[in-house]
Design an enzyme around this catalytic site. Structure first.
Site, PDB file in Angstrom:
ATOM      1  N   TRP A  87      29.535  38.358  30.674  1.00 23.27           N
ATOM      2  CA  TRP A  87      30.222  39.485  31.299  1.00 23.27           C
ATOM      3  C   TRP A  87      30.420  39.209  32.793  1.00 23.27           C
ATOM      4  CZ3 TRP A  87      31.294  40.099  26.861  1.00 23.27           C
ATOM      5  CH2 TRP A  87      30.881  41.056  25.949  1.00 23.27           C
ATOM      6  N   GLU A 198      36.844  43.230  23.162  1.00 30.56           N
ATOM      7  CA  GLU A 198      37.168  44.011  21.963  1.00 30.56           C
ATOM      8  C   GLU A 198      38.018  45.257  22.240  1.00 30.56           C
ATOM      9  OE1 GLU A 198      33.432  42.659  19.148  1.00 30.56           O
ATOM     10  OE2 GLU A 198      33.412  44.696  19.944  1.00 30.56           O
ATOM     11  N   GLU A 319      32.839  35.460  18.772  1.00 27.93           N
ATOM     12  CA  GLU A 319      31.622  36.173  18.380  1.00 27.93           C
ATOM     13  C   GLU A 319      31.451  36.053  16.874  1.00 27.93           C
ATOM     14  OE1 GLU A 319      30.846  40.187  19.543  1.00 27.93           O
ATOM     15  OE2 GLU A 319      31.757  39.967  21.530  1.00 27.93           O
TER      16      GLU A 319
END
Length: 411
Positions: A87, A198, A319
């Site tokens: 992140w 996402e 992922e």
């Protein structure tokens, strides 16, 4: 996932139809040639991990936060992993990077500086995501709140909110690392930027809303940074552009306002991504291994086919994981799931296909604390461990023999 609290680059861009073909000259930056990633004139495949926690952990200099980051990167490097997804955001509350619009914590930014520096030392490239779809770590809801609004989907349409996001993008990309002295946009340690983790939108015109937002923000990122690749952060759900592909979605539904095909055909998007969580996406089949295996094969296979033939860009599985919190979990089942994903990746890579690698969720270094979401993987040495599977995959991809690199046509 996440629902828990100096080198210089020259690209030769060619626009053919909807597709940008990038041929990278000798450089430390990763480029794209058709459906392949290239580094220093050679094809490169990726095996890596998610570690969303690294920036905030490295910001905690009072404890052993930076040592934890170093340990994770050292362990990853030891089993041949060459990419990490992290992140580059945290808005609002606990250890925030962005305290309020345009106001940043220098201590947290120094944590990110350290992660970028340390990843470079271990020859691990970074995919850095710029905002979260979910409330964890602030996300688009926090941006909307800052603008005095209530509806999270206004993140994609409100002019003030979009400017907040653009300001954050510029701040991160032009950040001068306090350790290396190099701006992030000029640092070859960074593999790519990710627009949003996402993305989802519930508006009745969601597909158009997200398409327009991606076009606008992708163009903005590229106006600042032409060195790095860019991806959206998609899970891979099919939309209405090719209705027959929606049968591959979990339950065959049209989901979340995203469209894997049209979103990834945007010229400024360099590669496509998918996620894979059969336990949470197919809860009724969570204990039926055969049905999950069929879904995984069809899900990855459909996206490889589309990237090979329609999108004509690389595909990265950013992922995938199996949680110990679901009924029937065992290390053996997780290892079989990882091996299944790894085999599909390797088969595509060996055949010269578009699937370029996988990044599992998630790597941690200890068994306690907030990082324990059930998906955590520990680098335990020894046979029959997940770490051994990861090491084997790294070795197989590294030892692939590639033909001479040629410039691909998008036709």
């Amino acid at each position: 996932m996440l629902n828990i609290l100096p080198f210089f680059l020259f690209f030769l861009p060619f626009l053919i139809g909807n597709n940008r073909i990038c041929v990278a000259v000798k450089t430390g930056f990763v480029g794209r040639n058709g459906t392949q990633f290239v580094l220093n004139g050679e094809q490169v495949y990726l095996n890596g991990f998610n570690a969303y926690w690294m920036m905030t952990t490295a910001a905690d200099t009072a404890s052993k936060g930076r040592a934890t980051v170093t340990t994770a990167l050292r362990q990853a490097s030891a089993v041949g992993m060459n990419v990490a997804r992290i992140w580059g955001f945290n808005e609002g509350d606990y250890i925030p990077l962005q305290i309020s619009p345009g106001s940043y914590s220098e201590d947290v930014f120094k944590g990110l500086d350290f992660v970028v520096y340390e990843a470079g030392r271990f020859n691990i490239k970074l995919i850095i995501s710029l905002v979260n779809n979910f409330e964890d770590y602030g996300g688009r809801k926090k941006y909307v709140e800052w603008a005095g609004l209530d509806e999270p989907d206004e993140f994609y349409t409100n002019s003030a909110v979009k400017q907040f996001y653009k300001n954050h993008v510029k701040t991160v990309l032009t950040r001068k690392n306090t350790i290396t002295g190099r701006m992030y946009k000029d640092d070859p340690t960074i593999f790519s930027w990710e627009l949003i983790n996402e993305p989802r939108c519930n508006d009745s015109t969601a597909s158009n809303i997200l398409q327009d937002w991606v076009k606008e923000m992708a163009s903005y990122v590229k106006s600042i940074d032409s060195n790095h690749l860019l991806e959206i952060g998609l899970e891979g759900f099919y939309g209405e552009s090719i209705p027959e592909r929606t049968v591959y979605n979990p339950g065959g539904r049209v989901l979340t306002g995203t469209d894997f095909i049209t979103n990834n055909q945007i010229p400024d998007i360099d590669f496509a991504t998918i996620h894979i969580y059969p336990d949470s996406w197919l809860p009724l089949q969570s204990s039926r291994t055969g049905e999950q295996d069929t879904f995984v094969d069809r899900w990855i296979g459909a996206h490889i086919e589309d990237c090979d033939n329609i999108i004509k860009k690389p595909l990265l599985i950013t992922e995938f994981g199996k949680s110990s919190k679901y009924p029937g979990f065992s290390l053996e089942k997780r290892n079989k799931f990882f091996q299944r994903v790894y085999d599909v990746i390797y088969d595509s890579a060996r055949a010269g296909g578009s699937c370029t690698g996988g990044v599992f969720w998630q790597l941690t270094t200890n068994r306690t604390g907030l990082l324990g979401d059930g998906y955590e993987v520990f680098m335990q040495a020894g046979p029959n461990t997940t770490a051994q599977l990861i090491a084997d995959q790294s070795s197989k991809l590294k030892n692939l023999k590639y033909p001479p690199l040629v410039t691909h046509s998008a036709e």
